[in-house]
Design a protein around this motif. Structure first.
Motif, PDB file in Angstrom:
ATOM      1  N   ILE A 199     -30.368 -17.387 -14.179  1.00 54.93           N
ATOM      2  CA  ILE A 199     -30.943 -16.834 -12.954  1.00 54.93           C
ATOM      3  C   ILE A 199     -30.115 -15.637 -12.497  1.00 54.93           C
ATOM      4  CG2 ILE A 199     -31.606 -17.321 -10.568  1.00 54.93           C
ATOM      5  CD1 ILE A 199     -33.198 -18.923 -12.623  1.00 54.93           C
ATOM      6  N   ASN A 200     -28.822 -15.804 -12.511  1.00 59.02           N
ATOM      7  CA  ASN A 200     -27.868 -14.727 -12.243  1.00 59.02           C
ATOM      8  C   ASN A 200     -26.563 -15.112 -12.935  1.00 59.02           C
ATOM      9  OD1 ASN A 200     -26.456 -16.530 -10.394  1.00 59.02           O
ATOM     10  ND2 ASN A 200     -28.091 -16.059  -8.909  1.00 59.02           N
ATOM     11  N   GLN A 201     -25.498 -14.391 -12.649  1.00 56.65           N
ATOM     12  CA  GLN A 201     -24.227 -14.623 -13.347  1.00 56.65           C
ATOM     13  C   GLN A 201     -23.656 -16.010 -13.085  1.00 56.65           C
ATOM     14  OE1 GLN A 201     -21.070 -11.838 -12.376  1.00 56.65           O
ATOM     15  NE2 GLN A 201     -20.584 -11.566 -14.535  1.00 56.65           N
ATOM     16  N   ASN A 202     -24.016 -16.590 -11.925  1.00 57.79           N
ATOM     17  CA  ASN A 202     -23.418 -17.869 -11.542  1.00 57.79           C
ATOM     18  C   ASN A 202     -24.363 -19.062 -11.628  1.00 57.79           C
ATOM     19  OD1 ASN A 202     -20.953 -16.532 -10.781  1.00 57.79           O
ATOM     20  ND2 ASN A 202     -21.999 -15.851  -8.910  1.00 57.79           N
ATOM     21  N   GLU A 203     -25.655 -18.809 -11.810  1.00 54.19           N
ATOM     22  CA  GLU A 203     -26.625 -19.907 -11.751  1.00 54.19           C
ATOM     23  C   GLU A 203     -27.467 -19.958 -13.019  1.00 54.19           C
ATOM     24  OE1 GLU A 203     -30.257 -21.559  -8.874  1.00 54.19           O
ATOM     25  OE2 GLU A 203     -29.263 -19.638  -8.412  1.00 54.19           O
ATOM     26  N   LEU A 244     -37.335  -6.470 -21.026  1.00 52.35           N
ATOM     27  CA  LEU A 244     -36.155  -7.311 -20.819  1.00 52.35           C
ATOM     28  C   LEU A 244     -34.924  -6.431 -20.641  1.00 52.35           C
ATOM     29  CD1 LEU A 244     -35.007 -10.281 -20.903  1.00 52.35           C
ATOM     30  CD2 LEU A 244     -34.554  -9.848 -23.331  1.00 52.35           C
ATOM     31  N   PRO A 245     -34.388  -6.329 -19.421  1.00 46.89           N
ATOM     32  CA  PRO A 245     -33.158  -5.556 -19.223  1.00 46.89           C
ATOM     33  C   PRO A 245     -31.978  -6.238 -19.916  1.00 46.89           C
ATOM     34  CG  PRO A 245     -34.238  -6.075 -17.128  1.00 46.89           C
ATOM     35  CD  PRO A 245     -34.861  -6.935 -18.171  1.00 46.89           C
ATOM     36  N   GLY A 251     -22.263  -8.603 -12.993  1.00 51.42           N
ATOM     37  CA  GLY A 251     -23.060  -9.390 -12.046  1.00 51.42           C
ATOM     38  C   GLY A 251     -24.155  -8.612 -11.353  1.00 51.42           C
ATOM     39  N   SER A 252     -24.326  -7.332 -11.670  1.00 54.92           N
ATOM     40  CA  SER A 252     -25.377  -6.539 -11.034  1.00 54.92           C
ATOM     41  C   SER A 252     -26.744  -6.954 -11.569  1.00 54.92           C
ATOM     42  CB  SER A 252     -25.143  -5.046 -11.285  1.00 54.92           C
ATOM     43  OG  SER A 252     -25.090  -4.766 -12.669  1.00 54.92           O
ATOM     44  N   ASP A 253     -27.783  -6.661 -10.805  1.00 55.78           N
ATOM     45  CA  ASP A 253     -29.134  -7.088 -11.135  1.00 55.78           C
ATOM     46  C   ASP A 253     -29.858  -5.961 -11.863  1.00 55.78           C
ATOM     47  OD1 ASP A 253     -31.799  -7.950 -11.181  1.00 55.78           O
ATOM     48  OD2 ASP A 253     -31.558  -9.079  -9.317  1.00 55.78           O
ATOM     49  N   ASN A 254     -29.880  -6.054 -13.195  1.00 57.26           N
ATOM     50  CA  ASN A 254     -30.502  -4.996 -13.978  1.00 57.26           C
ATOM     51  C   ASN A 254     -32.019  -4.969 -13.839  1.00 57.26           C
ATOM     52  OD1 ASN A 254     -28.455  -3.476 -14.994  1.00 57.26           O
ATOM     53  ND2 ASN A 254     -28.620  -4.180 -17.100  1.00 57.26           N
TER      54      ASN A 254
END
Length: 393
Positions: A199-203, A244-245, A251-254
């Motif tokens: 989902i993101n860098q941590n989840e 697909l980025p 941790g930035s949202d590509n």
């Protein structure tokens, strides 16, 4: 027709950005073509500043004779195929005591194959609502107009909630689209297994991840940190395109970055077949997923510049009726998609309520983090469905 398809695609991206502003972290899915078709029937009856605002928001300014092009587009999309089901249909529901212009009704029937069913919005508004919902759920084409009837079945249920139609409603314009297609190369179910979706860098959340290795149209675009994959359906008249980025380390949202930079010209260039590698094995990991998204579009369309048609004192829909005071009270859209090993099933419906104020060897493509996707009708280059998958809910 090419000009209309480009206009519809411009509107698709504009609406995607508008919806994303208030839902940056969630899944999205809608049918821009269904929304364009429903609003275009309103535009057919719009005049003055109302028409000018609508043509700007819908990107119709550079398209001559929009409505005849819509008729051609719908005929092309509705062409029977043995390899997939794809149908687009429209219908009008009008208050039985209200006088609509004969020219308007004749035009909607001729150009959108949308006949008018008279209903009692004044005396039996909720019964009328249920009637419209039933049409959306079950039959989205009239046997009198087409040889083939198709059903959305139970994919789009209860499009119109209680209270959205009342005794002031004079017209409801409805459009529905349905698609069911089988992949050209199906995924084997025994290869599907649980994998983490980032989902993101941590989840992370578990998804059922499908897998196959095949020669798919593929493009790596380093300057945009992006991979593009085309998954064709049988006969290759329709495809799912996935943008697909690349994953980031900081941790930035590509995906948000991609969305902010995305233009129609870039999208068309990135997904051109002649710029994609066609002879390289691609290891594809793609999650099975199912989305159902309901959206009220009234506020967003006004923010995009289509404001007067929602105001009873400014709306000019005198192309529908000589009676003044008609305005759009709500635009409701609901869309469903299921992606699995066999293929894709997608459906969407749009309802516009009009009221009266007076009474190498191989490449890896692993979609285990957020991506954007759309389903394209290849012969017309039309975006039928557009969405974003940020992970299981």
């Amino acid at each position: 027709m090419e000009g209309l398809c480009r206009a519809n695609s411009l509107f698709a991206l504009d609406l995607y950005r508008a919806l994303s502003e208030s839902n940056a972290a969630g899944n999205m899915f809608f049918s821009p073509l269904s929304i364009s078709a429903a609003l275009s029937m309103v535009y057919l009856g719009a005049r003055g500043d109302t028409a000018k605002e609508m043509e700007k928001v819908l990107s119709f300014r550079s398209v001559s004779d929009v409505h005849s092009h819509f008729e051609r587009l719908a005929s092309t999309i509705n062409k029977p195929s043995a390899s997939y089901i794809l149908k687009l249909a429209s219908r009008l529901y009008g208050e039985k005591t209200f006088k609509f212009l004969t020219e308007y009704l004749d035009s909607t029937l001729k150009l959108y194959h949308a006949d008018l069913q008279a209903v009692d919005f004044i005396g039996e508004s909720d019964k009328s609502r249920q009637l419209i919902n039933k049409w959306v759920e079950e039959q989205t084409e009239s046997e009198k107009l087409y040889e083939k009837v198709f059903w959305i079945k139970d994919k789009i249920k209860d499009l119109l909630q209680f209270g959205v139609i009342n005794e002031l409603t004079r017209l409801v314009l409805v459009n529905a689209i349905y698609f069911k297609g089988t992949w050209m190369y199906t995924f084997e179910a025994f290869n599907t297994r649980e994998m983490p979706f980032k989902i993101n860098q941590n989840e992370h959340r578990p998804v059922q991840m499908m897998y196959q290795k095949e020669m798919f149209p593929f493009r790596d675009i380093p300057e945009y940190e992006l991979q593009v994959l085309e998954l064709p359906y049988k006969k290759e008249e329709l495809s799912m395109l996935i943008l697909l980025p690349n994953e980031t380390q900081d941790g930035s949202d590509n995906l948000l970055k991609l969305e902010s930079e995305l233009t129609l010209d870039k999208l068309l260039d990135w997904t051109k077949r002649d710029k994609m590698s066609m002879h390289m094995d691609i290891e594809v990991h793609l999650p099975k997923f199912k989305l159902e998204v309901e959206t009220s579009l009234s506020k967003k369309l006004q923010e995009m510049g289509m404001s007067s048609v929602f105001q009873d004192t400014k709306s000019d829909l005198t192309g529908m009726s000589r009676q003044s005071g008609l305005f759009i009270s709500a635009v409701i859209h609901k869309a469903f998609i299921e992606v699995n090993e066999e293929g894709t099933e997608a459906a969407a419906a749009t309802a516009v309520m009009v009221e009266c104020d007076s009474f190498v060897n191989f490449q890896s493509f692993t979609a285990d983090h957020p991506f954007l996707f759309f389903i394209r009708h290849n012969p017309t280059n039309s975006i039928l469905f557009l969405g974003r998958f940020r992970g299981p809910s």
